[in-house]
Design an enzyme around this catalytic site. Structure first.
Site, PDB file in Angstrom:
ATOM      1  N   ASP A 164       0.832  -1.206   0.000  1.00  0.00           N
ATOM      2  CA  ASP A 164       0.000   0.000   0.000  1.00  0.00           C
ATOM      3  C   ASP A 164       0.870   1.261   0.000  1.00  0.00           C
ATOM      4  O   ASP A 164       1.990   1.247   0.519  1.00  0.00           O
ATOM      5  CB  ASP A 164      -0.905  -0.027   1.248  1.00  0.00           C
ATOM      6  CG  ASP A 164      -2.066   0.928   1.097  1.00  0.00           C
ATOM      7  OD1 ASP A 164      -2.412   1.296  -0.047  1.00  0.00           O
ATOM      8  OD2 ASP A 164      -2.646   1.320   2.137  1.00  0.00           O
ATOM      9  N   ASN A 180     -11.099  -2.535  -5.244  1.00  0.00           N
ATOM     10  CA  ASN A 180     -10.405  -1.493  -6.011  1.00  0.00           C
ATOM     11  C   ASN A 180     -11.147  -1.079  -7.284  1.00  0.00           C
ATOM     12  O   ASN A 180     -10.779  -0.096  -7.933  1.00  0.00           O
ATOM     13  CB  ASN A 180      -8.966  -1.915  -6.347  1.00  0.00           C
ATOM     14  CG  ASN A 180      -8.024  -1.887  -5.160  1.00  0.00           C
ATOM     15  OD1 ASN A 180      -7.108  -2.697  -5.041  1.00  0.00           O
ATOM     16  ND2 ASN A 180      -8.223  -0.944  -4.226  1.00  0.00           N
TER      17      ASN A 180
HETATM   18  C1  IPE Z   1      -5.196  -2.718  -0.320  1.00  0.00           C
HETATM   19  O1  IPE Z   1      -4.942  -1.376  -0.472  1.00  0.00           O
HETATM   20  C2  IPE Z   1      -5.287  -3.359  -1.677  1.00  0.00           C
HETATM   21  C3  IPE Z   1      -4.017  -3.545  -2.372  1.00  0.00           C
HETATM   22  C4  IPE Z   1      -2.829  -3.259  -1.907  1.00  0.00           C
HETATM   23  C5  IPE Z   1      -4.138  -4.122  -3.689  1.00  0.00           C
HETATM   24  P1  IPE Z   1      -6.104  -0.312  -0.534  1.00  0.00           P
HETATM   25  O2  IPE Z   1      -5.467   1.019  -0.648  1.00  0.00           O
HETATM   26  O3  IPE Z   1      -7.081  -0.673  -1.580  1.00  0.00           O
HETATM   27  O4  IPE Z   1      -6.800  -0.488   0.885  1.00  0.00           O
HETATM   28  P2  IPE Z   1      -7.789   0.466   1.660  1.00  0.00           P
HETATM   29  O5  IPE Z   1      -8.880   0.833   0.708  1.00  0.00           O
HETATM   30  O6  IPE Z   1      -7.004   1.659   2.076  1.00  0.00           O
HETATM   31  O7  IPE Z   1      -8.248  -0.333   2.826  1.00  0.00           O
HETATM   32  C1  IPE Z   2      -1.670   0.169  -3.342  1.00  0.00           C
HETATM   33  O1  IPE Z   2      -1.385   1.514  -3.388  1.00  0.00           O
HETATM   34  C2  IPE Z   2      -1.724  -0.436  -4.718  1.00  0.00           C
HETATM   35  C3  IPE Z   2      -3.082  -0.736  -5.170  1.00  0.00           C
HETATM   36  C4  IPE Z   2      -4.152  -0.730  -4.461  1.00  0.00           C
HETATM   37  C5  IPE Z   2      -3.220  -1.079  -6.569  1.00  0.00           C
HETATM   38  P1  IPE Z   2      -2.558   2.570  -3.371  1.00  0.00           P
HETATM   39  O2  IPE Z   2      -2.949   2.843  -4.787  1.00  0.00           O
HETATM   40  O3  IPE Z   2      -3.671   2.139  -2.506  1.00  0.00           O
HETATM   41  O4  IPE Z   2      -1.833   3.842  -2.775  1.00  0.00           O
HETATM   42  P2  IPE Z   2      -2.425   4.818  -1.680  1.00  0.00           P
HETATM   43  O5  IPE Z   2      -2.769   3.989  -0.487  1.00  0.00           O
HETATM   44  O6  IPE Z   2      -3.618   5.468  -2.276  1.00  0.00           O
HETATM   45  O7  IPE Z   2      -1.302   5.758  -1.419  1.00  0.00           O
HETATM   46 MG    MG Z   3      -4.081   2.400  -0.518  1.00  0.00          MG
END
Ligand code: IPE
Ligand code: IPE
Ligand code: MG
Length: 221
Positions: A12, A60
């Site tokens: 993340d 997502n």
């Molecule tokens: C978790 O990250 C999903 C992945 C790393 C693919 P998210 O950014 O989607 O999680 P939330 O929404 O903050 O819980």
């Molecule tokens: C995690 O990084 C990767 C995916 C969920 C694809 P994020 O895209 O959630 O990055 P932040 O949490 O918004 O910074």
């Molecule tokens: Mg994230």
């Protein structure tokens, strides 16, 4: 010393990293792929048999279409460009998730990659794409006429794999976000403030060293 078979990563913080660099969220995703490559290499050095990366969650889909399309294109390009290197490194790719809902070209390339690498033995790299833990359990329950722990586990995406002993989540949030709910039942959880593109091999090493010293009770004393 604790045995280590499997590390799971919630990678993340890509979006925040890209924005911090004033280059937009997708730039963070691009850098995130480099971190994955690096961490796979280190995992091979540490002789870890299984690593799982959370790439795209079933939640997502709530993101803007442009970001989703960018992510899918990134995964496709990764395999187009890296398949030779993946094979050379002896990496076996497994996809965890509901791939039938993915665009057909992406789905096809994922299946092709699983087939091309299925005999590789150096490391198992699981990519969780369109993955949701609750749905995985529901699917496994539905597939069973006679429900038992073993039957259920046999129908999870991770059939025949050891459960992760370690979960690492970067990005500062301390939650599971619907990731491997079943398999993480007894995992040691490591939440790091660092954003995923900043995660380094030495951070992995630190976690592994800490893990080795933990007294794992499994309910006993
Ligand atoms: C978790 O990250 C999903 C992945 C790393 C693919 P998210 O950014 O989607 O999680 P939330 O929404 O903050 O819980
Ligand atoms: C995690 O990084 C990767 C995916 C969920 C694809 P994020 O895209 O959630 O990055 P932040 O949490 O918004 O910074
Ligand atoms: Mg994230």
């Amino acid at each position: 010393m604790n045995k280590l078979n499997h590390i799971a990563f919630i990678m993340d913080g890509n979006g925040r990293w890209g924005r911090k660099k004033n280059k937009g969220r997708n730039y963070g995703h691009l850098k995130g792929v480099e971190t994955v490559k690096k961490i796979v290499k280190s995992s091979i050095k540490h002789r870890i048999p299984f690593v799982t990366f959370f790439v795209f969650s079933s939640e997502n889909w709530k993101r803007p279409k442009t970001e989703i399309n960018f992510l899918f294109k990134l995964i496709k390009n990764y395999f187009f460009k890296e398949i030779d290197s993946v094979t050379k490194q002896g990496i076996k790719i497994n996809i965890l998730g509901e791939i039938k809902k993915l665009p057909r070209d992406l789905r096809n390339i994922l299946i092709k990659c699983e087939n091309l690498t299925k005999k590789n033995k150096n490391i198992n790299v699981n990519l969780a794409i369109n993955y949701g833990g609750k749905n995985e359990i529901l699917m496994a329950v539905k597939k069973n006429k006679k429900i038992s722990l073993r039957n259920l586990e046999r129908n999870l995406y991770t059939k025949n794999m050891p459960d992760p002993e370690i979960l690492i989540r970067t990005g500062g949030n301390q939650r599971l976000s619907n990731f491997m709910l079943w398999q993480l039942a007894y995992a040691e959880l490591f939440f790091l403030k660092k954003l995923w593109p900043d995660f380094e091999s030495k951070d992995l090493k630190k976690v592994i060293n800490k893990f080795k010293k933990i007294k794992r009770n499994y309910g006993a004393i």
